[in-house]
Write an enzyme that holds these catalytic residues in place. Structure first.
Site, mmCIF file in Angstrom:
data_model
loop_
_atom_site.group_PDB
_atom_site.id
_atom_site.type_symbol
_atom_site.label_atom_id
_atom_site.label_comp_id
_atom_site.label_asym_id
_atom_site.label_seq_id
_atom_site.Cartn_x
_atom_site.Cartn_y
_atom_site.Cartn_z
ATOM 1 N N ASP A 1 39.373 34.091 51.110
ATOM 2 C CA ASP A 1 40.115 33.705 52.310
ATOM 3 C C ASP A 1 39.508 34.246 53.597
ATOM 4 O O ASP A 1 39.938 33.874 54.684
ATOM 5 C CB ASP A 1 41.572 34.189 52.194
ATOM 6 C CG ASP A 1 42.299 33.488 51.067
ATOM 7 O OD1 ASP A 1 42.161 32.262 50.968
ATOM 8 O OD2 ASP A 1 42.988 34.164 50.279
ATOM 9 N N HIS B 1 41.069 42.390 46.245
ATOM 10 C CA HIS B 1 41.378 41.411 45.210
ATOM 11 C C HIS B 1 41.777 42.139 43.948
ATOM 12 O O HIS B 1 41.217 43.203 43.648
ATOM 13 C CB HIS B 1 40.159 40.515 44.934
ATOM 14 C CG HIS B 1 40.505 39.265 44.213
ATOM 15 N ND1 HIS B 1 40.612 39.202 42.849
ATOM 16 C CD2 HIS B 1 40.793 38.036 44.684
ATOM 17 C CE1 HIS B 1 40.954 37.972 42.500
ATOM 18 N NE2 HIS B 1 41.075 37.243 43.602
HETATM 19 N N1 CMC Z 1 43.834 46.343 53.499
HETATM 20 C C1 CMC Z 1 44.051 47.678 53.401
HETATM 21 N N2 CMC Z 1 44.273 48.302 52.222
HETATM 22 C C2 CMC Z 1 44.271 47.558 51.116
HETATM 23 C C3 CMC Z 1 44.047 46.176 51.150
HETATM 24 C C4 CMC Z 1 43.813 45.566 52.389
HETATM 25 N N3 CMC Z 1 43.607 44.257 52.475
HETATM 26 N N4 CMC Z 1 44.117 45.672 49.886
HETATM 27 C C5 CMC Z 1 44.364 46.711 49.090
HETATM 28 N N5 CMC Z 1 44.454 47.860 49.819
HETATM 29 C C6 CMC Z 1 44.671 49.221 49.292
HETATM 30 C C7 CMC Z 1 46.107 49.429 48.888
HETATM 31 O O1 CMC Z 1 46.883 49.936 49.941
HETATM 32 C C8 CMC Z 1 45.940 50.416 47.755
HETATM 33 O O2 CMC Z 1 45.681 51.676 48.309
HETATM 34 P P1 CMC Z 1 46.221 53.031 47.557
HETATM 35 O O3 CMC Z 1 45.519 53.057 46.238
HETATM 36 O O4 CMC Z 1 45.838 54.142 48.484
HETATM 37 O O5 CMC Z 1 47.707 52.866 47.420
HETATM 38 C C9 CMC Z 1 44.661 49.958 47.062
HETATM 39 O O6 CMC Z 1 43.899 49.325 48.103
HETATM 40 C C10 CMC Z 1 44.874 48.991 45.918
HETATM 41 O O7 CMC Z 1 45.631 47.879 46.406
HETATM 42 P P2 CMC Z 1 46.774 47.144 45.588
HETATM 43 O O8 CMC Z 1 47.714 46.499 46.549
HETATM 44 O O9 CMC Z 1 47.351 48.072 44.572
HETATM 45 O O10 CMC Z 1 45.913 46.041 44.841
HETATM 46 P P3 CMC Z 1 46.447 44.710 44.179
HETATM 47 O O11 CMC Z 1 45.466 44.337 43.147
HETATM 48 O O12 CMC Z 1 47.866 44.854 43.741
HETATM 49 O O13 CMC Z 1 46.438 43.661 45.398
HETATM 50 C C11 CMC Z 1 45.720 42.046 46.972
HETATM 51 C C12 CMC Z 1 45.416 42.761 45.627
HETATM 52 C C13 CMC Z 1 44.780 40.850 47.113
HETATM 53 C C14 CMC Z 1 47.162 41.506 46.954
HETATM 54 C C15 CMC Z 1 45.525 43.058 48.125
HETATM 55 O O14 CMC Z 1 44.180 43.493 48.152
HETATM 56 C C16 CMC Z 1 45.914 42.467 49.500
HETATM 57 O O15 CMC Z 1 47.082 42.496 49.852
HETATM 58 N N6 CMC Z 1 44.909 41.909 50.257
HETATM 59 C C17 CMC Z 1 45.200 41.261 51.516
HETATM 60 C C18 CMC Z 1 45.727 39.853 51.272
HETATM 61 C C19 CMC Z 1 44.645 38.913 50.805
HETATM 62 O O16 CMC Z 1 43.551 38.857 51.376
HETATM 63 N N7 CMC Z 1 44.971 38.115 49.782
HETATM 64 C C20 CMC Z 1 44.065 37.087 49.240
HETATM 65 C C21 CMC Z 1 43.633 37.431 47.844
HETATM 66 S S1 CMC Z 1 42.265 36.423 47.261
HETATM 67 C C22 CMC Z 1 42.790 34.789 47.254
HETATM 68 C C23 CMC Z 1 44.042 34.513 46.512
HETATM 69 O O17 CMC Z 1 44.455 35.188 45.589
HETATM 70 O O18 CMC Z 1 44.674 33.527 46.861
#
Ligand code: CMC
Length: 435
Positions: free
Chosen positions: A369, A311
């Site tokens: 989720d 998140h």
């Molecule tokens: N699985 C594997 N690696 C992950 C995941 C994941 N679900 N989420 C983040 N990471 C890693 C990412 O690859 C990155 O690694 P590195 O620093 O080595 O490059 C690090 O963690 C930080 O991730 P980010 O993408 O820079 O973080 P963000 O704040 O931009 O993204 C997120 C947040 C929710 C989009 C992301 O965690 C994600 O894609 N999660 C899966 C989708 C999901 O469950 N979404 C629902 C969010 S909560 C409800 C809502 O908002 O509606």
């Protein structure tokens, strides 16, 4: 802090005699913010913050998140308390108007919502233009946007009374629209709202009743769904809420703004994740295959991510996931699905991921989720409706944030700037001279 008690401003020195004093603003709780509104005027520089990771775009009194501690408050009340002790329309009132209602206020609000649930028959005709296999989110984007064609002429958004009516309409009609989209997709007759049912019961009735036999809403399922609605009601300035605020900042109709919010919610990185989680759990299939998927989630060359994990704000357990995890146990138990294989895989997946260095280092925890889809699936809600249910519940949050924005004297049209990296000005070359 200066001698007169006001905050000492932050000073930005740019090394070329450019200097800016930037006020520091404090909220009631949470991090201070540096007020950069005069930065461009004083230095000629913008700030650069793709994805708004460090930018507060507004003042808000609605929702507070402490992502490090895993705390979520609506108007000061903990989400765990609201989910346990309240009901969706009471939480909706709280989010919209700032305080928990008295019994009389609640009765008036529930009556107002209940008596706005029907949609104009022309909406149903519009829906009939879709292919039967249209995704319910696509239909909802169109139908909520279409409300602006039905309630436009008398909608002066600067009139608080008009905004209140629009808010009632949105909260009241969104379950009707979502269930119409579902009924249309399965080719069943539309079921009209029933005023003797509560909000969640009415939605279940519109989803699952058919005209040829009586349908009794299971109170256990209605209560579980009501809790899911509460947990999704608002979540401060996420992508879809920011979309609603941005569209609304132009003075556009609230129906158009919330339609845009639904579109923003649909993506798998946002509300679409609940659908993706259930698909992922089905693909994993058995507990033995979990390590393989964990390995894939960690592999930077593999686009696979653990859906329902991570998140932008929570760097600790999402409190909504905690409530949903115990709710999943209770609901599946009551439905006689104690040994639900997806729940077993989800729990094991969570356990393995939380012990893994990759997830621990990045502070990736289950989010809202992760468990919601398992409960919805056990309730026989089709996967394609999961994000629609999220949108249904979030409509109250969007409406509250939209109202707050319109009432905010500091509100301006949302208009970010950019760091231009394209070609500088160049002379036009006629086509015959281009090599
Ligand atoms: N699985 C594997 N690696 C992950 C995941 C994941 N679900 N989420 C983040 N990471 C890693 C990412 O690859 C990155 O690694 P590195 O620093 O080595 O490059 C690090 O963690 C930080 O991730 P980010 O993408 O820079 O973080 P963000 O704040 O931009 O993204 C997120 C947040 C929710 C989009 C992301 O965690 C994600 O894609 N999660 C899966 C989708 C999901 O469950 N979404 C629902 C969010 S909560 C409800 C809502 O908002 O509606």
């Amino acid at each position: 802090m200066s001698d007169n008690g006001s905050r000492t401003p932050a000073t930005l020195e740019m090394g070329d005699n450019r200097r800016a004093e930037l006020p520091i603003l404090s909220g009631s709780i949470g991090p201070d913010v540096i007020d950069i509104r005069k930065l461009y005027g004083g230095t000629g520089c913008f700030t650069y913050d793709p994805g708004f990771t460090s930018t507060a775009a507004c003042r808000s009194k609605i929702t507070y998140i402490d992502g490090d501690e895993g705390v979520l408050l609506h108007r000061g009340y903990r989400i765990e308390d609201l989910a346990e002790k309240s009901d969706f329309l009471e939480v909706a009132y709280l989010i919209l108007f700032g305080d928990l209602p008295t019994a009389a206020q609640k009765a008036e609000f529930v009556h107002g919502v209940t008596y706005h649930t029907m949609v104009n028959e022309q909406i149903i005709n519009l829906m009939r233009g879709f292919r039967r296999d249209a995704h319910p989110m696509a239909v909802m984007i169109a139908m909520v946007g279409a409300l602006s064609a039905f309630y436009h002429e008398d909608l002066d958004i600067n009139d608080p009374h008009n905004r209140l009516i629009a808010t009632y309409r949105l909260v009241a009609k969104i379950p009707t629209i979502a269930s119409l989209a579902y009924k249309y997709s399965v080719g069943q007759p539309f079921i009209y709202p029933q005023n003797h049912l509560n909000y969640a019961e009415n939605f279940l009735h519109m989803m699952f009743a058919v005209p040829c036999e009586p349908y009794r809403v299971d109170p256990v399922l209605a209560k579980a769904l009501d809790k899911i609605f509460i947990l999704h009601a608002d979540h401060e300035q996420n992508a879809s809420t920011s979309t609603v605020r941005l569209v609304g900042s132009t003075g556009a109709s609230p129906y158009a703004a919330i339609s845009a919010g639904i579109a923003s919610l649909w993506g798998p990185a946002h509300g679409g994740a609940n659908e993706a989680v259930v698909q992922m759990l089905a693909e994993i299939g058995s507990v033995e295959r979990i390590p393989d998927f964990i390995r894939r989630a960690k592999d930077k060359d593999d686009p696979f991510r653990l859906m329902g994990f991570g998140h932008r704000v929570y760097k600790n357990y999402d409190p909504r996931a905690g409530v949903l995890k115990s709710s999943a146990d209770q609901v599946l138990d009551l439905l006689g699905q104690k040994d639900n294989p997806k729940l077993a895989i989800a729990k094991e997946l969570e356990k393995i991921a939380l012990e893994d260095e990759y997830f621990r280092d990045r502070k990736l925890f289950p989010n809202v989720d992760f468990y919601s889809g398992i409960i919805l699936e056990a309730m026989k809600i089709p996967t394609s409706m999961f994000t629609a249910i999220f949108a249904l519940a979030r409509t109250v949050g969007w409406a509250a944030q939209w109202n707050e924005m319109i009432e905010d004297p500091e509100q301006k049209i949302g208009r970010p700037r950019q760091l231009y990296v394209g070609p500088p000005e160049r002379a036009f070359v006629p086509i015959e001279q281009r090599g």
